[in-house]
Design a protein around this motif. Sequence first.
Motif, mmCIF file in Angstrom:
data_model
loop_
_atom_site.group_PDB
_atom_site.id
_atom_site.type_symbol
_atom_site.label_atom_id
_atom_site.label_comp_id
_atom_site.label_asym_id
_atom_site.label_seq_id
_atom_site.Cartn_x
_atom_site.Cartn_y
_atom_site.Cartn_z
ATOM 1 N N LEU A 355 15.660 -84.969 1.898
ATOM 2 C CA LEU A 355 14.501 -84.834 2.775
ATOM 3 C C LEU A 355 13.859 -83.466 2.613
ATOM 4 O O LEU A 355 14.544 -82.434 2.658
ATOM 5 N N ALA A 356 12.537 -83.451 2.444
ATOM 6 C CA ALA A 356 11.792 -82.194 2.444
ATOM 7 C C ALA A 356 11.730 -81.663 3.868
ATOM 8 O O ALA A 356 11.558 -82.429 4.823
ATOM 9 N N PRO A 357 11.864 -80.366 4.074
ATOM 10 C CA PRO A 357 11.894 -79.831 5.443
ATOM 11 C C PRO A 357 10.499 -79.751 6.063
ATOM 12 O O PRO A 357 9.500 -79.525 5.374
ATOM 13 N N GLY A 358 10.453 -79.946 7.393
ATOM 14 C CA GLY A 358 9.245 -79.685 8.171
ATOM 15 C C GLY A 358 8.055 -80.568 7.850
ATOM 16 O O GLY A 358 6.919 -80.098 7.931
ATOM 17 N N VAL A 359 8.289 -81.816 7.500
ATOM 18 C CA VAL A 359 7.173 -82.722 7.223
ATOM 19 C C VAL A 359 6.716 -83.329 8.557
ATOM 20 O O VAL A 359 7.483 -84.028 9.226
ATOM 21 N N THR A 360 5.479 -83.052 8.949
ATOM 22 C CA THR A 360 4.963 -83.483 10.249
ATOM 23 C C THR A 360 3.826 -84.485 10.044
ATOM 24 O O THR A 360 2.939 -84.265 9.218
ATOM 25 N N VAL A 361 3.866 -85.562 10.816
ATOM 26 C CA VAL A 361 2.822 -86.589 10.759
ATOM 27 C C VAL A 361 2.398 -86.913 12.186
ATOM 28 O O VAL A 361 3.074 -86.543 13.153
ATOM 29 N N ARG A 362 1.286 -87.603 12.302
ATOM 30 C CA ARG A 362 0.848 -88.071 13.612
ATOM 31 C C ARG A 362 1.416 -89.456 13.872
ATOM 32 O O ARG A 362 1.350 -90.323 13.004
ATOM 33 N N GLY A 363 1.937 -89.659 15.070
ATOM 34 C CA GLY A 363 2.493 -90.965 15.382
ATOM 35 C C GLY A 363 3.327 -90.926 16.635
ATOM 36 O O GLY A 363 3.077 -90.141 17.559
ATOM 37 N N SER A 364 4.355 -91.750 16.649
ATOM 38 C CA SER A 364 5.276 -91.853 17.770
ATOM 39 C C SER A 364 6.692 -91.746 17.225
ATOM 40 O O SER A 364 7.021 -92.340 16.184
ATOM 41 N N THR A 365 7.538 -91.022 17.906
ATOM 42 C CA THR A 365 8.924 -90.892 17.464
ATOM 43 C C THR A 365 9.599 -92.256 17.396
ATOM 44 O O THR A 365 10.321 -92.568 16.441
ATOM 45 N N LEU A 366 9.352 -93.107 18.384
ATOM 46 C CA LEU A 366 9.976 -94.432 18.399
ATOM 47 C C LEU A 366 9.424 -95.312 17.282
ATOM 48 O O LEU A 366 10.170 -96.041 16.626
ATOM 49 N N TRP A 367 8.113 -95.235 17.065
ATOM 50 C CA TRP A 367 7.527 -96.030 15.985
ATOM 51 C C TRP A 367 8.098 -95.587 14.632
ATOM 52 O O TRP A 367 8.500 -96.422 13.814
ATOM 53 N N LEU A 368 8.086 -94.291 14.369
ATOM 54 C CA LEU A 368 8.554 -93.804 13.075
ATOM 55 C C LEU A 368 10.052 -94.045 12.904
ATOM 56 O O LEU A 368 10.512 -94.370 11.793
ATOM 57 N N SER A 369 10.817 -93.897 13.963
ATOM 58 C CA SER A 369 12.244 -94.203 13.883
ATOM 59 C C SER A 369 12.470 -95.677 13.570
ATOM 60 O O SER A 369 13.337 -96.033 12.759
ATOM 61 N N ARG A 370 11.664 -96.534 14.177
ATOM 62 C CA ARG A 370 11.787 -97.971 13.891
ATOM 63 C C ARG A 370 11.407 -98.265 12.442
ATOM 64 O O ARG A 370 12.039 -99.096 11.772
ATOM 65 N N LEU A 371 10.397 -97.578 11.938
ATOM 66 C CA LEU A 371 9.994 -97.760 10.540
ATOM 67 C C LEU A 371 11.138 -97.404 9.601
ATOM 68 O O LEU A 371 11.481 -98.178 8.690
ATOM 69 N N VAL A 372 11.757 -96.242 9.796
ATOM 70 C CA VAL A 372 12.837 -95.802 8.911
ATOM 71 C C VAL A 372 14.031 -96.736 9.041
ATOM 72 O O VAL A 372 14.651 -97.140 8.035
ATOM 73 N N ARG A 373 14.398 -97.114 10.273
ATOM 74 C CA ARG A 373 15.564 -97.985 10.473
ATOM 75 C C ARG A 373 15.365 -99.348 9.826
ATOM 76 O O ARG A 373 16.284 -99.900 9.226
ATOM 77 N N ASN A 374 14.159 -99.896 9.951
ATOM 78 C CA ASN A 374 13.930 -101.206 9.341
ATOM 79 C C ASN A 374 14.036 -101.140 7.825
ATOM 80 O O ASN A 374 14.575 -102.049 7.177
ATOM 81 N N LEU A 375 13.530 -100.068 7.228
ATOM 82 C CA LEU A 375 13.625 -99.938 5.775
ATOM 83 C C LEU A 375 15.081 -99.763 5.345
ATOM 84 O O LEU A 375 15.518 -100.335 4.334
ATOM 85 N N LEU A 376 15.840 -98.977 6.100
ATOM 86 C CA LEU A 376 17.250 -98.798 5.761
ATOM 87 C C LEU A 376 18.043 -100.079 5.970
ATOM 88 O O LEU A 376 18.920 -100.419 5.155
ATOM 89 N N ASP A 377 17.756 -100.816 7.047
ATOM 90 C CA ASP A 377 18.451 -102.084 7.274
ATOM 91 C C ASP A 377 18.202 -103.051 6.134
ATOM 92 O O ASP A 377 19.129 -103.719 5.646
ATOM 93 N N ASN A 378 16.962 -103.129 5.687
ATOM 94 C CA ASN A 378 16.648 -104.045 4.594
ATOM 95 C C ASN A 378 17.355 -103.626 3.313
ATOM 96 O O ASN A 378 17.893 -104.470 2.578
ATOM 97 N N ALA A 379 17.370 -102.315 3.035
ATOM 98 C CA ALA A 379 18.016 -101.844 1.806
ATOM 99 C C ALA A 379 19.522 -102.079 1.855
ATOM 100 O O ALA A 379 20.132 -102.538 0.873
ATOM 101 N N GLN A 380 20.184 -101.783 2.981
ATOM 102 C CA GLN A 380 21.627 -101.972 3.073
ATOM 103 C C GLN A 380 22.035 -103.434 3.016
ATOM 104 O O GLN A 380 23.114 -103.768 2.562
#
Length: 497
Positions: A355-380
């Motif tokens: 992970l690159a440090p300090g990467v900031t985007v506009r959004g929601s913590t819950l939305w972005l967390s759900r995005l990452v979790r869904n991608l990881l769930d699919n990959a695993q």
Amino acid sequence: MAERTSRPGARLRARALVVRRLLAGAPRPRSVRARATLGASAVVAVALGAVSFALLGLLHGNLERSAQADAERQAVATAGMAAGGRLDPVLAAGRGTDFLQVVDAGGRVLAASPNLAGRPALSGVRPARPGTVRDTWNGRPVREEHRQRVVQVTTATASGLVTVYAGTSLRQADTAGDMITAALAVMVPLLVLTVALVTWRVTGWALRPVEAIRAEVAEINERDLHRRVPVPPSQDEVARLAVTVNATLDRLEAAGIRQRQFIADASHELRSPITVLRTQLEVAQAHPDPALWGELVSGALEDTVRLQDLAADLLLLARLDTAEPAPAAPVDLTAVAREAARPRGGDRVPVGVELAPGVTVRGSTLWLSRLVRNLLDNAQRHAARRVSLSLRVDEERDLAVLEVSDDGPGIAEADRERVFERFTRLDDARSRDEGGSGLGLAIARDIATGLGGSLSVHAAPDGGARLVATLPRTARGSSGGSWAEPGPDRGEGRPVP
């Protein structure tokens, strides 16, 4: 002094005032056709009225100047005779002059044309110095029914000041003005009426396709979204309107089809765990053996959790489909991705993180967390031995690039868009124990696009699948809004800090 008058100009002004009053009191038309007709007719009427007024003014000016020039020549010639002492008592009116009269400073008539013989001075005003005065009389001093243009020339003689009055009738100018006014009074309304009729017919012809479009759209309901409006062959604005309406109907029909398919798929997905749960409860009721209760309760709990997760996914999809504004608070995507990957270190397929440090985007913590979790769930779910999570910055496009790759069987190029459809499972992932509900990637793409980014599938270097999400970056510390997402347990809203 004689009374002045301008009859044609007064008539036109009176008519214009009447027209303005009529237009002010008239009700406004409601249809485009009527407004266009009224507007064209009003413009033509105003233009013709202005042209008519200018034409009458020009005609009267030319005729009056011509008459005045004749009278002035005669008056100047007579004044020269009086100054030279060659004045005859009886004066002959020349061409374009109706009468002549010469009066001294005391008001005595020295000479006159035959038609003014024995008449007193035409004016009681005595000029104090030499000069020329031009005026229009209404005819009463010389008993004429038409106006006269009178030129008064005062000159000095041996016996004192002498004034010469030379006048000519304006009957020709008045007659011409009356004739032209009468002609315009007939022609202008006819022209306006013709323009109104032509505009009414042409506008009706031009709006006929619009009325056909309106009638067709009025008959389309939620069961007739397959119908389309006629497209005229004119290739004009109306044709483009028809094409746009048909494109809108295409989108509405596609949305209706997706909604019906979504409801059918959701019903099917909900029916399976509900059926299994009911079967387990019926078995527990029919066989009250305490030795079986542990296994039955464990299975029922597993299906209940699955139902809960499916309901949460459906609720999130419904919220993503609404027109609510996307959350816009600045979020540290690096921290979100690290937190999502941390509990997966001891899984069957571990997750490697870069992970690159300090990467900031506009959004929601819950939305972005759900995005990452869904991608990881699919990959695993599909990986054999390895899953990698990386986050980098695309400086050229100012984007945050999140990648999740696995070493599984990969996704065929023909299926790389289909995997983002809701309730879609590929042939090698149809097992509900391994394939999930078929909503994970659909939710992930909706989140990415809702935040102004994208999500796509590519081939990994070792043959697996590589999911790439791009999100617009934002400066750290900028202000943003907040968003609430239903909690996984009771559907309660939790604000995003």
